[in-house]
Motif scaffolding. Structure first.
Motif, PDB file in Angstrom:
ATOM      1  N   ILE A 320      52.202  13.324   5.554  1.00  0.00           N
ATOM      2  CA  ILE A 320      50.886  12.773   5.916  1.00  0.00           C
ATOM      3  C   ILE A 320      50.984  11.265   6.111  1.00  0.00           C
ATOM      4  CG2 ILE A 320      48.583  12.284   4.982  1.00  0.00           C
ATOM      5  CD1 ILE A 320      48.754  15.089   3.639  1.00  0.00           C
ATOM      6  N   LEU A 321      51.692  10.595   5.201  1.00  0.00           N
ATOM      7  CA  LEU A 321      51.859   9.150   5.326  1.00  0.00           C
ATOM      8  C   LEU A 321      52.633   8.794   6.590  1.00  0.00           C
ATOM      9  CD1 LEU A 321      52.555   8.257   1.589  1.00  0.00           C
ATOM     10  CD2 LEU A 321      50.602   7.489   2.953  1.00  0.00           C
ATOM     11  N   ASP A 322      53.667   9.569   6.897  1.00  0.00           N
ATOM     12  CA  ASP A 322      54.447   9.311   8.115  1.00  0.00           C
ATOM     13  C   ASP A 322      53.567   9.433   9.359  1.00  0.00           C
ATOM     14  OD1 ASP A 322      56.737   8.805   6.733  1.00  0.00           O
ATOM     15  OD2 ASP A 322      57.601  10.811   7.008  1.00  0.00           O
ATOM     16  N   VAL A 323      52.791  10.511   9.430  1.00  0.00           N
ATOM     17  CA  VAL A 323      51.942  10.743  10.601  1.00  0.00           C
ATOM     18  C   VAL A 323      50.867   9.662  10.707  1.00  0.00           C
ATOM     19  CG1 VAL A 323      50.230  12.310  11.608  1.00  0.00           C
ATOM     20  CG2 VAL A 323      52.371  13.222  10.692  1.00  0.00           C
ATOM     21  N   GLY A 324      50.207   9.347   9.579  1.00  0.00           N
ATOM     22  CA  GLY A 324      49.153   8.342   9.598  1.00  0.00           C
ATOM     23  C   GLY A 324      49.650   6.976   9.986  1.00  0.00           C
ATOM     24  N   GLU A 325      50.780   6.576   9.425  1.00  0.00           N
ATOM     25  CA  GLU A 325      51.323   5.260   9.756  1.00  0.00           C
ATOM     26  C   GLU A 325      51.823   5.219  11.197  1.00  0.00           C
ATOM     27  OE1 GLU A 325      54.090   4.853   6.583  1.00  0.00           O
ATOM     28  OE2 GLU A 325      52.522   4.397   5.101  1.00  0.00           O
ATOM     29  N   GLY A 326      52.279   6.365  11.710  1.00  0.00           N
ATOM     30  CA  GLY A 326      52.663   6.423  13.118  1.00  0.00           C
ATOM     31  C   GLY A 326      51.474   6.220  14.035  1.00  0.00           C
ATOM     32  N   LEU A 327      50.345   6.807  13.654  1.00  0.00           N
ATOM     33  CA  LEU A 327      49.131   6.627  14.447  1.00  0.00           C
ATOM     34  C   LEU A 327      48.676   5.168  14.437  1.00  0.00           C
ATOM     35  CD1 LEU A 327      47.073   9.770  13.361  1.00  0.00           C
ATOM     36  CD2 LEU A 327      47.968   9.306  15.651  1.00  0.00           C
ATOM     37  N   MET A 328      48.891   4.484  13.330  1.00  0.00           N
ATOM     38  CA  MET A 328      48.430   3.107  13.208  1.00  0.00           C
ATOM     39  C   MET A 328      49.186   2.154  14.128  1.00  0.00           C
ATOM     40  SD  MET A 328      47.820   2.891   9.076  1.00  0.00           S
ATOM     41  CE  MET A 328      47.280   1.187   9.077  1.00  0.00           C
ATOM     42  N   VAL A 329      50.397   2.502  14.492  1.00  0.00           N
ATOM     43  CA  VAL A 329      51.165   1.634  15.404  1.00  0.00           C
ATOM     44  C   VAL A 329      51.221   2.229  16.811  1.00  0.00           C
ATOM     45  CG1 VAL A 329      52.573   0.706  13.544  1.00  0.00           C
ATOM     46  CG2 VAL A 329      53.354   2.739  14.761  1.00  0.00           C
ATOM     47  N   GLY A 330      50.528   3.360  16.988  1.00  0.00           N
ATOM     48  CA  GLY A 330      50.518   4.024  18.294  1.00  0.00           C
ATOM     49  C   GLY A 330      49.223   3.783  19.031  1.00  0.00           C
ATOM     50  N   VAL A 331      48.664   4.876  19.551  1.00  0.00           N
ATOM     51  CA  VAL A 331      47.458   4.794  20.362  1.00  0.00           C
ATOM     52  C   VAL A 331      46.295   4.218  19.567  1.00  0.00           C
ATOM     53  CG1 VAL A 331      45.814   6.137  21.730  1.00  0.00           C
ATOM     54  CG2 VAL A 331      48.236   6.764  21.714  1.00  0.00           C
ATOM     55  N   ALA A 332      46.194   4.581  18.300  1.00  0.00           N
ATOM     56  CA  ALA A 332      45.059   4.140  17.492  1.00  0.00           C
ATOM     57  C   ALA A 332      45.030   2.633  17.304  1.00  0.00           C
ATOM     58  CB  ALA A 332      45.092   4.829  16.128  1.00  0.00           C
ATOM     59  N   GLU A 347      45.524   4.216   2.592  1.00  0.00           N
ATOM     60  CA  GLU A 347      45.503   3.626   1.260  1.00  0.00           C
ATOM     61  C   GLU A 347      45.081   4.661   0.225  1.00  0.00           C
ATOM     62  OE1 GLU A 347      46.239   1.393  -1.758  1.00  0.00           O
ATOM     63  OE2 GLU A 347      46.738   0.806   0.313  1.00  0.00           O
ATOM     64  N   ARG A 348      44.126   5.526   0.581  1.00  0.00           N
ATOM     65  CA  ARG A 348      43.721   6.592  -0.332  1.00  0.00           C
ATOM     66  C   ARG A 348      44.864   7.584  -0.558  1.00  0.00           C
ATOM     67  NH1 ARG A 348      37.976   9.060   1.335  1.00  0.00           N
ATOM     68  NH2 ARG A 348      38.379  10.257  -0.596  1.00  0.00           N
ATOM     69  N   VAL A 349      45.611   7.886   0.501  1.00  0.00           N
ATOM     70  CA  VAL A 349      46.751   8.801   0.353  1.00  0.00           C
ATOM     71  C   VAL A 349      47.822   8.165  -0.513  1.00  0.00           C
ATOM     72  CG1 VAL A 349      48.545  10.092   1.565  1.00  0.00           C
ATOM     73  CG2 VAL A 349      46.260   9.932   2.560  1.00  0.00           C
ATOM     74  N   ARG A 350      48.052   6.867  -0.349  1.00  0.00           N
ATOM     75  CA  ARG A 350      49.045   6.202  -1.195  1.00  0.00           C
ATOM     76  C   ARG A 350      48.603   6.206  -2.660  1.00  0.00           C
ATOM     77  NH1 ARG A 350      50.025   3.139   3.637  1.00  0.00           N
ATOM     78  NH2 ARG A 350      48.229   1.774   3.257  1.00  0.00           N
ATOM     79  N   THR A 351      47.310   6.081  -2.901  1.00  0.00           N
ATOM     80  CA  THR A 351      46.801   6.182  -4.273  1.00  0.00           C
ATOM     81  C   THR A 351      47.086   7.562  -4.851  1.00  0.00           C
ATOM     82  OG1 THR A 351      45.035   4.579  -3.838  1.00  0.00           O
ATOM     83  CG2 THR A 351      44.719   6.074  -5.707  1.00  0.00           C
ATOM     84  N   ILE A 352      46.928   8.587  -4.025  1.00  0.00           N
ATOM     85  CA  ILE A 352      47.211   9.951  -4.482  1.00  0.00           C
ATOM     86  C   ILE A 352      48.702  10.124  -4.750  1.00  0.00           C
ATOM     87  CG2 ILE A 352      47.300  12.351  -3.669  1.00  0.00           C
ATOM     88  CD1 ILE A 352      44.551  11.856  -2.410  1.00  0.00           C
ATOM     89  N   ARG A 353      49.553   9.503  -3.899  1.00  0.00           N
ATOM     90  CA  ARG A 353      50.993   9.591  -4.152  1.00  0.00           C
ATOM     91  C   ARG A 353      51.334   8.927  -5.485  1.00  0.00           C
ATOM     92  NH1 ARG A 353      55.141   6.944   0.060  1.00  0.00           N
ATOM     93  NH2 ARG A 353      54.002   5.079  -0.628  1.00  0.00           N
ATOM     94  N   ARG A 354      50.697   7.791  -5.772  1.00  0.00           N
ATOM     95  CA  ARG A 354      50.941   7.146  -7.068  1.00  0.00           C
ATOM     96  C   ARG A 354      50.483   8.043  -8.215  1.00  0.00           C
ATOM     97  NH1 ARG A 354      49.372   2.520  -4.000  1.00  0.00           N
ATOM     98  NH2 ARG A 354      47.207   2.662  -4.699  1.00  0.00           N
ATOM     99  N   ALA A 355      49.362   8.755  -8.010  1.00  0.00           N
ATOM    100  CA  ALA A 355      48.892   9.681  -9.040  1.00  0.00           C
ATOM    101  C   ALA A 355      49.883  10.819  -9.234  1.00  0.00           C
ATOM    102  CB  ALA A 355      47.522  10.229  -8.661  1.00  0.00           C
ATOM    103  N   ARG A 393      41.822  16.264  -3.834  1.00  0.00           N
ATOM    104  CA  ARG A 393      41.615  14.899  -3.346  1.00  0.00           C
ATOM    105  C   ARG A 393      42.070  14.767  -1.896  1.00  0.00           C
ATOM    106  NH1 ARG A 393      40.388  15.613  -8.047  1.00  0.00           N
ATOM    107  NH2 ARG A 393      39.685  13.971  -9.469  1.00  0.00           N
ATOM    108  N   LEU A 394      43.140  15.423  -1.534  1.00  0.00           N
ATOM    109  CA  LEU A 394      43.577  15.402  -0.130  1.00  0.00           C
ATOM    110  C   LEU A 394      42.527  16.045   0.770  1.00  0.00           C
ATOM    111  CD1 LEU A 394      47.362  16.304  -0.527  1.00  0.00           C
ATOM    112  CD2 LEU A 394      46.400  14.069   0.055  1.00  0.00           C
ATOM    113  N   ARG A 395      41.928  17.129   0.300  1.00  0.00           N
ATOM    114  CA  ARG A 395      40.874  17.770   1.089  1.00  0.00           C
ATOM    115  C   ARG A 395      39.655  16.872   1.212  1.00  0.00           C
ATOM    116  NH1 ARG A 395      39.033  23.375  -0.673  1.00  0.00           N
ATOM    117  NH2 ARG A 395      37.975  23.189   1.328  1.00  0.00           N
TER     118      ARG A 395
END
Length: 456
Positions: A320-332, A347-355, A393-395
Motif C-alpha cells: 500500500i505504501l509503495d502504491v501510494g508513494e508512487g501515485l504521489m510522484v506520478g499523475v497525482a 501518513e495514516r498508513v505509516r502510523t499503522i505500520r508503526r503500530a 484501521r486500514l478499512r
C-alpha cells in the motif's frame, strides 16, 4: 442539513414506525398538516399502514416525529431494568464501574433520572423493536459514557449530558436504509456515505425534538470522532471534541467488546493499538478495570484463533505504501488537492505500520521467529486482536479516501489503492521482498511480553 419540517418524512423511519404501530398503540397527538396548512391526519387518529402513503407524499408543517406518541413503549423504568440486568450479568462492566470511581448504584441512579419526550421515546421504542439488542446496546453505552465522564473529572451536568448522548447515540441510524445496516453486511468504501451521516442526523433530531442542552446533540455528533482526527463525520480532533463526546466515543467502542471473551483485554488492545486515538485519561479507566479484575476472571482460558494472515498483512501494508508513494510522484503530483489527500493517507498508513511493529506483530514476519505451535495462548490472543484492529484501521482509511474523491478521474486513479486498503485481497500484496524484516524491528511489545502491559 435542512430542518425536519422543511423535508419530506423520512421513508425509512416512517416504515419502522408503521411496523411498531402493528403491535403497539401509536396515536397522532396533534393535527398533521402539510406545508400549506391542509389537514392530512386528525389528532387522536390511530396510526396504521393506511396512512403511510399519504404521509410520504407530503412535506409537513411540523416534523412527523413530534406528531405521534406510542403507548407502552420504552420508558425510564424499562431502561433502568436493562441497566440493572447488565450490571448484574457483566463482571467486566462492574469492574469498569468501580474503576471509574462512580460505582454501580450511583450510575444506575443517574440513568433513572434521564428524561425523554414523546418523540425520543418513540425512537427508542422503534430501535428496540427494529433490531436485536439495539436498546440493550444503547443502555450499555449510556452506562459506560457516565463512567468515562466521571473518569474525565466532569461535573454532574456533563455526566448527565454524556449519559443522554450515550443512550441516543445511534438514533440517526433509524433514518438509514436498512440494507446498509444489515447484520453481517460488509460495506464497500463508497457505501459508507450512507452510514457516516448518522451522527449528524442524530444531532439534528436531538436539537429539534429533544429539548436538551445543545451539548447533548453535539456529543452524539462526535461519537465516532477520534482524538487524533481520524474519525468521522468531520474528522475533528483534540480539544475540538467536547469532553462528553470523547466519553461517548470510548464508551461505544468498549460496549462493542463487552459481550466477547476477555472483553477488558480486547478493549485495552483496541483502544491502545493506535497511539493518540483516545485521551490518556480515558484509557486509564480501562487499564484500571483490568487491574481490578478478579484472579478467577484473569485465569479464564483464552481461545485464540491463531495469527493466520499476519505475514500477509505486513506485506500488504508495505505494498500500500509503495502504491501510494508512487501515485504521489506520478499523475497525482499534478493536482495539489490530490497530493495533499495522498500525503495525509500515507501518513495514516505509516502510523499503522508503526503500530504493527510496536504491538509485536512483526516478530511473526521474521524468518528466525519460532512462535508457532505451542506459543503462549495470551500471545496468540493478542496477535489475533491486534491484527484484526489494524485491518479495521486500514478499512477506515479506504472509506475516507473513497468518500473524499468525487471527480470520476480521481476515483479511477485511486481505485486500486482503495481496494488494497479495504480488503486482504488475494494478490493484493504478492510482491513479497526476499529480504527478511529489518533486525531493527526487534524489542517490540509482544516479542518481550504481553501487550497489555504496554503504554497508552
Amino acid at each position: 442539513m435542512p430542518a425536519l419540517h422543511a423535508a419530506p418524512v423520512n421513508r425509512h423511519y416512517l416504515d419502522k414506525v408503521m411496523a411498531v404501530a402493528e403491535i403497539m398503540a401509536v396515536e397522532v397527538i396533534v393535527d398533521i398538516l402539510d406545508v400549506r396548512g391542509l389537514k392530512l391526519v386528525a389528532k387522536g387518529t390511530r396510526v396504521t399502514r393506511a396512512l403511510q402513503e399519504k404521509l410520504i407524499l407530503h412535506k409537513l408543517r411540523q416534523p412527523f416525529e413530534s406528531c405521534v406518541r406510542v403507548s407502552g413503549g420504552v420508558d425510564q423504568r424499562a431502561i433502568a431494568g436493562i441497566a440493572g440486568r447488565l450490571v448484574e450479568t457483566s463482571p467486566s462492566l462492574a469492574h469498569i464501574l468501580r474503576a471509574s470511581g462512580k460505582g454501580s448504584a450511583a450510575v444506575l441512579a443517574q440513568l433513572a433520572r434521564l428524561e425523554f419526550g414523546d418523540a425520543l421515546r418513540m425512537m427508542l421504542t422503534v430501535a428496540d423493536r427494529n433490531g436485536a439488542h439495539a436498546l440493550e446496546h444503547a443502555v450499555l453505552v449510556s452506562l459506560l459514557s457516565v463512567c468515562m465522564a466521571q473518569k474525565l473529572g466532569l461535573g454532574e451536568q456533563d455526566q448527565m449530558v454524556a449519559g443522554l448522548a450515550g443512550m441516543l447515540h445511534d438514533i440517526g441510524e433509524l433514518y438509514v436504509a436498512p440494507a446498509f445496516l444489515a447484520r453481517g453486511k460488509r460495506l464497500l468504501p463508497h457505501e459508507w456515505s450512507h452510514i457516516v451521516v448518522h451522527p449528524r442526523i442524530g444531532q439534528m433530531l436531538i436539537d429539534e425534538l429533544g429539548g436538551y442542552p445543545a451539548a447533548v446533540g453535539r456529543a452524539v455528533a462526535e461519537h465516532h470522532e477520534r482524538f487524533d482526527g481520524s474519525g468521522y463525520p468531520r474528522q475533528i480532533g483534540g480539544g475540538q471534541i467536547s469532553a462528553p463526546g470523547q466519553a461517548v466515543a470510548v464508551a461505544e467502542v468498549i460496549a462493542g467488546l463487552l459481550l466477547t471473551d476477555h472483553p477488558l483485554e480486547r478493549a485495552e488492545l483496541a483502544l491502545k493499538i493506535i497511539p493518540g486515538e483516545y485521551s490518556h485519561e480515558l484509557l486509564s479507566a480501562i487499564s484500571g478495570a483490568l487491574r481490578m479484575a478478579t484472579p478467577d476472571a484473569a485465569a479464564d482460558p483464552v481461545r485464540a484463533q491463531g495469527g493466520e494472515g499476519v505475514e500477509h498483512l505486513f506485506w500488504r501494508i508495505a505494498a500500500i505504501l509503495d502504491v501510494g508513494e508512487g501515485l504521489m510522484v506520478g499523475v497525482a503530483a499534478k493536482s495539489p488537492g490530490m497530493l495533499e489527500l495522498l500525503h495525509k493517507t500515507m501518513e495514516r498508513v505509516r502510523t499503522i505500520r508503526r503500530a504493527f511493529i510496536s504491538t509485536g506483530l512483526d516478530v511473526y514476519v521474521r524468518p528466525e521467529s519460532d512462535l508457532g505451535a505451542g506459543t503462549d495462548q495470551m500471545l496468540l490472543f493478542e496477535r489475533e486482536v491486534a491484527g484484526r484492529e489494524i485491518q479495521w484501521r486500514l478499512r477506515d482509511i479506504a472509506r475516507d479516501l473513497a468518500l473524499q474523491t468525487s471527480a470520476p478521474d480521481e476515483q479511477v486513479l485511486l481505485a486500486p489503492l482503495v481496494r488494497m486498503l479495504d480488503d486482504d485481497l488475494p494478490g493484493a500484496a504478492r510482491a513479497k521482498p526476499l529480504a527478511p524484516a529489518p533486525a531493527a524491528w526487534s524489542g517490540s511489545v509482544l516479542a518481550g511480553g504481553s501487550m497489555r502491559h504496554g503504554g497508552a
